[in-house]
Design a protein around this motif. Structure first.
Motif, PDB file in Angstrom:
ATOM      1  N   VAL A  56       0.839  -1.206   0.000  1.00 54.13           N
ATOM      2  CA  VAL A  56       0.000   0.000   0.000  1.00 54.13           C
ATOM      3  C   VAL A  56       0.875   1.257   0.000  1.00 54.13           C
ATOM      4  CG1 VAL A  56      -1.669   1.338   1.354  1.00 54.13           C
ATOM      5  CG2 VAL A  56      -1.988  -1.111   1.047  1.00 54.13           C
ATOM      6  N   VAL A  57       1.895   1.267   0.846  1.00 52.65           N
ATOM      7  CA  VAL A  57       2.772   2.436   0.911  1.00 52.65           C
ATOM      8  C   VAL A  57       3.522   2.621  -0.401  1.00 52.65           C
ATOM      9  CG1 VAL A  57       4.790   3.401   2.072  1.00 52.65           C
ATOM     10  CG2 VAL A  57       2.941   2.438   3.414  1.00 52.65           C
ATOM     11  N   LEU A  58       3.997   1.537  -1.010  1.00 51.17           N
ATOM     12  CA  LEU A  58       4.687   1.646  -2.303  1.00 51.17           C
ATOM     13  C   LEU A  58       3.749   2.173  -3.381  1.00 51.17           C
ATOM     14  CD1 LEU A  58       6.862  -1.578  -2.349  1.00 51.17           C
ATOM     15  CD2 LEU A  58       7.657   0.786  -2.201  1.00 51.17           C
ATOM     16  N   MET A  59       2.492   1.742  -3.344  1.00 53.49           N
ATOM     17  CA  MET A  59       1.516   2.233  -4.309  1.00 53.49           C
ATOM     18  C   MET A  59       1.319   3.743  -4.142  1.00 53.49           C
ATOM     19  SD  MET A  59      -2.476   1.198  -4.740  1.00 53.49           S
ATOM     20  CE  MET A  59      -2.825   1.771  -3.100  1.00 53.49           C
ATOM     21  N   ILE A  60       1.174   4.177  -2.898  1.00 51.88           N
ATOM     22  CA  ILE A  60       0.979   5.609  -2.638  1.00 51.88           C
ATOM     23  C   ILE A  60       2.208   6.400  -3.087  1.00 51.88           C
ATOM     24  CG2 ILE A  60       0.722   7.335  -0.814  1.00 51.88           C
ATOM     25  CD1 ILE A  60      -0.989   5.245   0.683  1.00 51.88           C
ATOM     26  N   ARG A  61       3.390   5.866  -2.814  1.00 53.30           N
ATOM     27  CA  ARG A  61       4.620   6.572  -3.184  1.00 53.30           C
ATOM     28  C   ARG A  61       4.838   6.611  -4.682  1.00 53.30           C
ATOM     29  NH1 ARG A  61       9.909   5.476  -0.043  1.00 53.30           N
ATOM     30  NH2 ARG A  61      10.413   7.177  -1.424  1.00 53.30           N
TER      31      ARG A  61
END
Length: 186
Positions: free
Chosen positions: A122-127
């Motif tokens: 999820v964090v990689l997607m947001i970044r």
């Protein structure tokens, strides 16, 4: 965690209770919270033009079908979810988001779900969103410089190539740090 729960609560409430008053309340609450952050107005409320076109198309579709209620509620719910996600992203650092996602997913860990992998995804997607938007801007500028205008192939193909390259670099960086599929194949 509180901001994330507020975002999910507001979004789910608006989706479950399809009512223009609920949608209006969710939109108003998101706007109020964004204004309370003290961040510049443009940063808080800038929405990508494809989203505006998408929301307008949904509203137009329902209006043409004679469903004025849905022409307001469905696009309003989408916009409320986007604004609440802006609240989440603009008011929390990525490490805080990662910790909050881990905390919220902890109960699923007891069922065998790899919560660390989900939180990291999820964090990689947001970044990656700013990277992709940056690629779109760069490719659009390059196409204008070559007088290609709005040729979809001239715009889409380089963005896809840059996005895939970014995904490969991110994957290689994760593997180099001991994360990813390679540590499970041994």
């Amino acid at each position: 965690v509180v901001t994330m729960l507020m975002m999910f609560g507001a979004s789910l409430t608006a989706i479950v209770i399809r009512n223009r008053w609920v949608t209006g309340a969710m939109l108003a609450s998101a706007v109020v919270v964004l204004l309370m952050t003290g961040l510049p107005w443009r940063r808080c409320f800038s929405v990508a033009w494809p989203l505006v076109v998408f929301i307008a198309a949904i509203a137009g579709y329902h209006a043409l079908r004679g469903r004025a209620d849905l022409a307001l509620v469905i696009p309003g719910n989408i916009l409320a979810a986007v604004l609440w996600s802006r609240v989440l992203i603009l008011t929390n650092a990525m490490p805080e988001l990662l910790d909050a996602i881990r905390t919220l997913l902890r109960p699923l860990g007891r069922l065998g779900v790899d919560t660390e992998r989900i939180a990291l995804s999820v964090v990689l997607m947001i970044r990656s969103i700013p990277q992709i938007l940056g690629a779109v801007d760069a490719v659009r500028d390059a196409a204008r410089a070559r007088n290609l205008g709005r040729n979809p192939v001239a715009l889409l193909a380089p963005v896809v190539v840059q996005t895939v390259a970014y995904a490969h670099m991110t994957g290689e960086a994760l593997i180099a740090r001991g994360l990813g599929e390679s540590n499970q194949r041994s």
